[in-house]
Design a protein around this motif. Structure first.
Motif, PDB file in Angstrom:
ATOM      1  N   THR A  61      38.074  13.915  71.871  1.00  0.00           N
ATOM      2  CA  THR A  61      38.772  12.662  71.402  1.00  0.00           C
ATOM      3  C   THR A  61      39.149  11.912  72.571  1.00  0.00           C
ATOM      4  O   THR A  61      38.930  12.169  73.725  1.00  0.00           O
ATOM      5  CB  THR A  61      40.335  13.591  70.786  1.00  0.00           C
ATOM      6  OG1 THR A  61      40.693  14.185  71.591  1.00  0.00           O
ATOM      7  CG2 THR A  61      39.786  14.467  69.652  1.00  0.00           C
ATOM      8  N   PRO A 119      38.135   9.989  67.637  1.00  0.00           N
ATOM      9  CA  PRO A 119      36.876  10.639  68.153  1.00  0.00           C
ATOM     10  C   PRO A 119      36.199   9.890  69.204  1.00  0.00           C
ATOM     11  O   PRO A 119      36.354   8.528  69.231  1.00  0.00           O
ATOM     12  CB  PRO A 119      35.693  10.632  66.918  1.00  0.00           C
ATOM     13  CG  PRO A 119      36.625  10.588  65.859  1.00  0.00           C
ATOM     14  CD  PRO A 119      37.798   9.750  65.987  1.00  0.00           C
ATOM     15  N   LYS A 173      31.505  11.079  64.669  1.00  0.00           N
ATOM     16  CA  LYS A 173      31.506  12.160  63.644  1.00  0.00           C
ATOM     17  C   LYS A 173      30.085  12.328  63.184  1.00  0.00           C
ATOM     18  O   LYS A 173      29.577  13.345  62.538  1.00  0.00           O
ATOM     19  CB  LYS A 173      32.359  11.787  62.766  1.00  0.00           C
ATOM     20  CG  LYS A 173      33.664  12.095  63.311  1.00  0.00           C
ATOM     21  CD  LYS A 173      34.786  11.749  61.942  1.00  0.00           C
ATOM     22  CE  LYS A 173      36.259  12.418  62.379  1.00  0.00           C
ATOM     23  NZ  LYS A 173      37.231  11.914  61.424  1.00  0.00           N
TER      24      LYS A 173
END
Length: 65
Positions: free
Chosen positions: A28, A10, A54
Motif C-alpha cells: 500500500t 494499492p 490488484k
C-alpha cells in the motif's frame, strides 16, 4: 498520502520490468516505502498506484524458467 491519497491504496514497485530479472514489490502507499527500503532495489523501477495493482495476478505475463 501527504497530498490526500489514502495510505491503504494499492501500490507496487516494478524493478527491471520486462526483463528476466523483473522483481515486483506490492503493498500500500503506507507500507511500500518500508518494503522498498528493506530490499534496496538496484535496477530501474516504475511505481504504480491505484486499483490496477490488484490486477497483477490476472495480468502476469512472466514466469521464471
Amino acid at each position: 498520502i501527504e497530498h490526500g491519497l489514502p495510505a491503504g491504496w494499492p501500490a507496487a514497485l516494478i524493478e527491471d520490468g520486462t526483463s528476466a530479472q523483473q522483481h515486483v514489490l506490492t503493498g500500500t502507499l503506507g507500507d511500500l516505502p518500508r518494503k522498498v527500503a528493506a530490499t534496496e532495489p538496484q535496477g530501474a523501477g516504475l511505481v504504480l498506484v491505484g486499483e490496477v495493482v490488484k490486477l497483477r495476478g490476472r495480468l502476469s505475463w512472466f514466469s521464471p524458467g
